[in-house]
Enzyme design. Structure first.
Site, short mmCIF file in Angstrom:
data_model
loop_
_atom_site.label_atom_id
_atom_site.label_comp_id
_atom_site.label_asym_id
_atom_site.label_seq_id
_atom_site.Cartn_x
_atom_site.Cartn_y
_atom_site.Cartn_z
N TYR A 14 -2.99 10.54 -0.65
CA TYR A 14 -2.05 9.74 0.14
C TYR A 14 -1.64 10.41 1.44
O TYR A 14 -1.00 9.78 2.28
CB TYR A 14 -0.80 9.43 -0.70
CG TYR A 14 -1.14 8.61 -1.92
CD1 TYR A 14 -1.38 7.25 -1.82
CD2 TYR A 14 -1.24 9.22 -3.17
CE1 TYR A 14 -1.72 6.50 -2.93
CE2 TYR A 14 -1.56 8.47 -4.30
CZ TYR A 14 -1.80 7.12 -4.17
OH TYR A 14 -2.13 6.38 -5.27
N HIS A 19 2.22 4.91 4.49
CA HIS A 19 3.30 4.94 3.49
C HIS A 19 3.90 6.33 3.35
O HIS A 19 4.99 6.47 2.83
CB HIS A 19 2.74 4.47 2.15
CG HIS A 19 3.57 3.43 1.46
ND1 HIS A 19 4.51 2.65 2.07
CD2 HIS A 19 3.56 3.04 0.16
CE1 HIS A 19 5.05 1.83 1.19
NE2 HIS A 19 4.51 2.05 0.02
#
Length: 185
Positions: A14, A19
């Site tokens: 990630y 995000h």
């Protein structure tokens, strides 16, 4: 003490995604403060820090975005009245890339991290640093879009925008939300 929470997802898969901008801003903020202990508590990567004689608790919840509220609620319960303000740093698809705004309260606007904080604390009355990441192109789902990495053209500006975000936060720490909002929004 001010609780500053950067929202994101743990793990290298990630890193660099839209995000995870909250994590990136916290990392930059750590380097610009008098930071001490780095430890794991409240299901978070935590750092005790100081800026301009103000105590800070910097959190990066490791619970994944959709359960960020459990980490925030645990920190709030543990410190209680010692926490005078809370600032949550998050991505915002309703702002164009490069737009950064600071504000108090508001709705969750469908952001799952904010929804989780509301579900666990029963409050939306906290300060937010909204980092614009643009709307998804075409018919792409927002949940898929925010898990994508920034485009090459955006990466060129990203360091500057993260640094600007930390500047906004430092003004927020020393002079309060209204001053920071009037200066930067």
């Amino acid at each position: 003490m001010i609780l500053i929470v950067g929202l994101g997802n743990p793990g290298k898969d990630y890193r660099g995604t839209r995000h995870n901008i909250g994590f990136a801003v916290i990392d930059e903020l750590i380097s610009g403060t008098d930071s001490g202990n780095k430890y794991t508590k409240f299901n978070s990567a935590a750092v005790d820090a100081k800026y301009s004689n103000t105590g800070l608790l910097l959190l990066k919840p490791q619970t994944f975005m959709n359960n960020s509220g459990s980490a925030v609620a645990a920190a709030l319960k543990f410190y209680g009245d010692d926490i005078s303000r809370m600032l949550v740093i998050h991505d915002d698809i309703d702002l164009e890339f490069g737009c950064i705004k600071i504000k108090r309260g508001g709705s969750t606007a469908g952001h799952r991290g904010l929804q989780s904080i509301f579900a666990k604390t029963n409050s939306l009355d906290f300060d937010r640093l909204r980092f614009g990441v643009d709307r998804p192109p075409g018919r792409m789902e927002a949940s898929d879009y925010v898990l994508r990495r920034f485009r090459k053209s955006e990466i060129k500006e990203l360091d500057f925008l993260i640094s600007r975000s930390t500047g906004i936060i430092k003004d927020y720490i020393t002079s309060g939300l209204d001053h920071a909002a009037n200066k930067y929004n």
